[in-house]
Design a protein around this motif. Structure first.
Motif, PDB file in Angstrom:
ATOM      1  N   UNK A 452       0.826  -1.211   0.000  1.00  0.00           N
ATOM      2  CA  UNK A 452       0.000   0.000   0.000  1.00  0.00           C
ATOM      3  C   UNK A 452       0.857   1.257   0.000  1.00  0.00           C
ATOM      4  N   UNK A 453       2.047   1.209   0.616  1.00  0.00           N
ATOM      5  CA  UNK A 453       2.975   2.340   0.624  1.00  0.00           C
ATOM      6  C   UNK A 453       2.235   3.619   1.035  1.00  0.00           C
ATOM      7  N   UNK A 454       2.340   4.704   0.200  1.00  0.00           N
ATOM      8  CA  UNK A 454       1.683   5.956   0.598  1.00  0.00           C
ATOM      9  C   UNK A 454       0.178   5.905   0.386  1.00  0.00           C
ATOM     10  N   UNK A 455      -0.306   5.001  -0.424  1.00  0.00           N
ATOM     11  CA  UNK A 455      -1.732   4.774  -0.679  1.00  0.00           C
ATOM     12  C   UNK A 455      -2.480   6.097  -0.908  1.00  0.00           C
ATOM     13  N   UNK A 456      -1.879   6.935  -1.767  1.00  0.00           N
ATOM     14  CA  UNK A 456      -2.540   8.224  -2.049  1.00  0.00           C
ATOM     15  C   UNK A 456      -3.480   8.143  -3.258  1.00  0.00           C
ATOM     16  N   UNK A 457      -3.519   7.007  -3.919  1.00  0.00           N
ATOM     17  CA  UNK A 457      -4.478   6.718  -4.988  1.00  0.00           C
ATOM     18  C   UNK A 457      -4.510   7.824  -6.058  1.00  0.00           C
ATOM     19  N   UNK A 458      -3.333   8.345  -6.398  1.00  0.00           N
ATOM     20  CA  UNK A 458      -3.273   9.387  -7.422  1.00  0.00           C
ATOM     21  C   UNK A 458      -2.154   9.148  -8.435  1.00  0.00           C
ATOM     22  N   UNK A 459      -1.604   7.908  -8.417  1.00  0.00           N
ATOM     23  CA  UNK A 459      -0.477   7.645  -9.317  1.00  0.00           C
ATOM     24  C   UNK A 459      -0.885   7.737 -10.777  1.00  0.00           C
ATOM     25  N   UNK A 460      -2.077   7.272 -11.093  1.00  0.00           N
ATOM     26  CA  UNK A 460      -2.685   7.495 -12.404  1.00  0.00           C
ATOM     27  C   UNK A 460      -4.164   7.786 -12.152  1.00  0.00           C
ATOM     28  N   UNK A 461      -4.639   8.935 -12.617  1.00  0.00           N
ATOM     29  CA  UNK A 461      -6.047   9.303 -12.483  1.00  0.00           C
ATOM     30  C   UNK A 461      -6.570   9.640 -13.882  1.00  0.00           C
ATOM     31  N   UNK A 462      -7.668   8.998 -14.256  1.00  0.00           N
ATOM     32  CA  UNK A 462      -8.219   9.173 -15.605  1.00  0.00           C
ATOM     33  C   UNK A 462      -9.723   9.385 -15.512  1.00  0.00           C
ATOM     34  N   UNK A 485      -6.127  12.912 -15.963  1.00  0.00           N
ATOM     35  CA  UNK A 485      -6.389  13.958 -14.973  1.00  0.00           C
ATOM     36  C   UNK A 485      -5.198  14.196 -14.057  1.00  0.00           C
ATOM     37  N   UNK A 486      -4.409  13.143 -13.741  1.00  0.00           N
ATOM     38  CA  UNK A 486      -3.290  13.310 -12.810  1.00  0.00           C
ATOM     39  C   UNK A 486      -2.295  12.171 -12.974  1.00  0.00           C
ATOM     40  N   UNK A 487      -1.030  12.469 -12.710  1.00  0.00           N
ATOM     41  CA  UNK A 487       0.034  11.460 -12.646  1.00  0.00           C
ATOM     42  C   UNK A 487       0.875  11.792 -11.416  1.00  0.00           C
ATOM     43  N   UNK A 488       0.693  11.014 -10.344  1.00  0.00           N
ATOM     44  CA  UNK A 488       1.426  11.256  -9.103  1.00  0.00           C
ATOM     45  C   UNK A 488       2.440  10.174  -8.805  1.00  0.00           C
ATOM     46  N   UNK A 489       2.947   9.501  -9.849  1.00  0.00           N
ATOM     47  CA  UNK A 489       3.807   8.335  -9.658  1.00  0.00           C
ATOM     48  C   UNK A 489       5.264   8.653  -9.934  1.00  0.00           C
TER      49      UNK A 489
END
Length: 705
Positions: A452-462, A485-489
């Motif tokens: 789960x690591x940081x589990x911020x659920x924003x590494x790929x958002x579409x 929409x977002x790439x947080x990876x």
């Protein structure tokens, strides 16, 4: 105020007895006077084609205020450098005239000729006239300059005589309002708003009473219908874009208003659909100047005087030249079709289909191709027949040119137009949407699986939606649209969509296509080394993010706009297995980009064999089920149909049926949306609306601006 006497150049010319010869006829061309020293161009008002006719007029001056005298067949103009009047004959050589009383303290830029009288206008000074009849017997005759009126309130750069009512017309550059000027006393009448503004340096009339304006800044030619006195009286004078001519900082024009617009030896191609589609020249029908190079079909088309309205066709008068467009598949509402286009050279193709059979091409969605670049030879083009298309007979229009931006009417300087009847067949289709016809769902992924690591659920958002076309209870086409929409990876991830239940061979590869940011890709993205029907949208979504940000739209200091969208048009073959397709939204997933590091907790760097799917969606055939199960905190159990969840039901991917605000970088999902934990542990039975904005902790989610 006025000064008498000959100009020096006039005295020298007359002493040599060199006089210009008049035009042989009343020419159909419109003449443009541009640049300094002045150059003369021939402008075809019908198509916008222009050609340099005379680069050396024998003067270093600029000539403005030009007008064609239909009696003497000379062009008259004003020399703005020497402040004198001149005339030009068929060789376009300048001949100065002897005029008594021309002012030297100001110049003229507005002029025209009618009934052998030359009229000049200057703002703030008024309307003036010069009687040209003495030149009929003596080219050296002394002409008299007279003031008609001191009414000079209009801001004009040209005016022109109406050949039928013998009044002057001009458009005020500032307001776009058309004015009528009585040449006998200079009185003006406001007629109405033309809807266009700009510096209209050249104005012309045709024999039917249509007024043409050439705009300096872009060369656009507009037409105003002044053929009906009642229409003039009612102020119905809207200008219509007619053609594209040459732009110029200095522009003036002259034309014989009694000449036809089109020569007998026309080199212009017209359409031949019914005239409700704007086919005839009177209705600004589409027409192309024939250049001998740019055309559709096996041979260059022949020229025509005007369009032929169905059931007539230019095939009836010339040879068979409407052979550049061939429909090779039927047209059924909701489905894709193929048309084969043969082009003589590379150029731009635009096409319109009257889907609702209302007799025009002006409705939304009726332009099927827009400036599509085609190459020499035959090529197949795919287009979609809208679900709303009416079954029955209708019409299409194809325009091929070196120009871009053509509409379904108006002139073009090259190419060909082909109008073809069409037939829409079929029993109709039904449409299904996810999440709705206009809305988007949100897909959000955590790429640290099986941890789960940081589990911020924003590494790929579409943002994601699907439209299905259904016939006889079977999906025949699917349109999948999405926006990154977002790439947080920090890791490199690809994005793909699996049509679970279908094999690759169930997809009609010939008509299926993919677009990125509105541009069609060379390949559809159908994964060729998979037996399943899988579409790769992006091998690495990090290449689609804003370059200036390490993380795209997951931090407060990176609010760059979305800059990547995709669209898949998937056509399915008619096979029994189509019934096996899972329901929308199918199986969107991320995978590890091959060749990049993807974390320490893996037994190897997996590349394409590592995937993350929505909870309880099985992986594809590419997934490594030998080495990747039973790692980290993942509690997947394929035997029980459990996939990509922890023991507490926390998933690595979310599907939310609206555009959702995801957590900021390094903010755990549970810290941003505390109600999510109970939602997951209860398998969705509690806190069903955990994702709504008012349930988020302030300043822990990304705010779309």
């Amino acid at each position: 105020m006025f000064h008498e006497g000959l100009t020096l150049s006039a005295c020298l010319l007359f002493s040599l007895n060199v006089f210009a010869a008049p035009f042989d006829t009343c020419p159909s061309k419109a003449y443009l006077f541009q640049s300094k020293p002045v150059q003369v161009y021939g402008l075809n008002l019908v198509t916008g084609e222009s050609k340099l006719l005379q680069a050396d007029t024998g003067t270093a001056s600029n000539i403005n205020g030009v007008g064609f005298d239909m009696d003497s067949r000379y062009i008259y103009g004003y020399d703005t450098t020497n402040k004198g009047l001149v005339r030009l004959g068929k060789d376009f050589k300048v001949e100065p005239l002897n005029v008594v009383g021309l002012p030297q303290e100001f110049t003229f830029y507005v002029g025209d000729v009618f009934n052998s009288v030359y009229y000049l206008y200057r703002k703030g000074q008024g309307l003036f006239s010069v009687d040209l009849t003495p030149l009929e017997s003596d080219p050296t005759a002394s002409l008299t300059f007279n003031q008609v009126s001191n009414n000079g309130s209009l801001t004009l750069t040209d005016f022109a005589f109406h050949p039928l009512n013998q009044l002057l017309y001009a458009v005020d550059n500032r307001t776009g309002v058309l004015h009528e000027i009585n040449p006998s006393d200079g009185s003006t009448t406001l007629i109405g708003d033309t809807g266009v503004t700009g510096t209209f340096g050249a104005g012309y009339f045709d024999v039917n009473g249509n007024y043409y304006l050439s705009r300096n800044s872009d060369g656009a030619v507009f037409r105003i219908d002044l053929s009906d006195e009642m229409q003039i009286a009612n102020g119905q004078v809207a200008a219509v874009k007619f053609a594209d001519g040459p732009a110029s900082g200095q522009n003036d024009g002259a034309r014989c208003a009694l000449a036809p617009l089109i020569d007998e030896d026309s080199q212009i191609d017209f359409g031949d659909a019914p005239d409700s589609y704007g086919t005839l020249l009177t209705n600004n029908g589409p027409r192309h100047q024939l250049d001998g190079v740019t055309y559709l079909g096996s041979g260059a088309p022949d020229g025509e005087q005007d369009g032929f309205t169905a059931p007539l066709s230019d095939q009836d008068t010339g040879y068979y030249d409407e052979d550049g467009v061939n429909f090779v598949t039927s047209m059924e509402p909701g489905l894709d079709s193929i048309v084969v286009v043969e082009a003589s050279t590379s150029g731009y193709l635009s096409a319109w289909f009257d889907w609702n059979q209302d007799g025009d091409f002006a409705d939304e969605g009726e332009q099927v191709f827009t400036d599509t670049l085609v190459e020499a030879g035959r090529q197949s083009l795919i287009y979609n027949v809208p679900v709303s298309a009416e079954i029955g007979n209708s019409w299409s229009r194809f325009r091929f040119s070196q120009q871009q931006g053509l509409g379904f009417d108006g002139g073009a300087t090259s190419g060909e137009v082909e109008d073809h009847p069409i037939l829409v067949t079929g029993e109709g289709a039904t449409v299904r949407y996810f999440p709705s016809q206009t809305g988007y769902a949100t897909l959000a992924y955590e790429d640290n699986w099986p941890y789960t690591a940081d589990y911020d659920m924003n590494d790929v958002v579409i943002h994601y939606r699907v439209t299905e076309i259904v016939k006889q209870d079977k999906v025949v086409k699917s349109i999948i649209e999405g926006r990154l929409a977002a790439v947080g990876a920090d890791y490199h991830n690809g994005f793909a969509i699996g049509l679970t239940g279908l094999a690759r061979v169930d997809v009609n590869a010939a008509t299926t296509r993919q677009y990125h940011n509105g541009v069609q890709l060379a390949a559809s993205g159908l994964e060729q080394d998979s037996d399943q029907a899988i579409f790769i949208v992006a091998d690495d979504v990090s290449t689609k993010k804003a370059e200036q940000c390490r993380y795209h739209r997951t931090t407060v200091d990176c609010t760059a706009p979305e800059n990547f969208s995709f669209e898949l048009h998937i056509n399915l073959n008619d096979s029994p297995s189509a019934d096996s397709l899972i329901a929308m939204p199918y199986d969107p997933f991320i995978f590890a980009t091959p060749g990049y590091y993807h974390g320490e907790g893996l037994p190897f760097q997996p590349g394409r064999t590592w995937e993350v799917h929505l909870p309880d969606h099985p992986p594809t055939e590419k997934f490594d089920q030998v080495q990747l199960w039973n790692l980290g905190v993942d509690a997947s159990n394929p035997d029980q149909g459990v996939y990509f969840k922890t023991a507490n039901n926390l998933p690595w991917a979310l599907l939310i049926t609206e555009e959702w605000q995801w957590p900021l970088e390094r903010i755990e999902l549970l810290q941003a949306y505390p109600q999510f934990a109970e939602f997951a542990q209860s398998s969705g039975k509690k806190n069903a609306f955990w994702h709504l904005k008012h349930h988020a902790i302030p300043n822990r989610t990304f705010q779309n601006r």
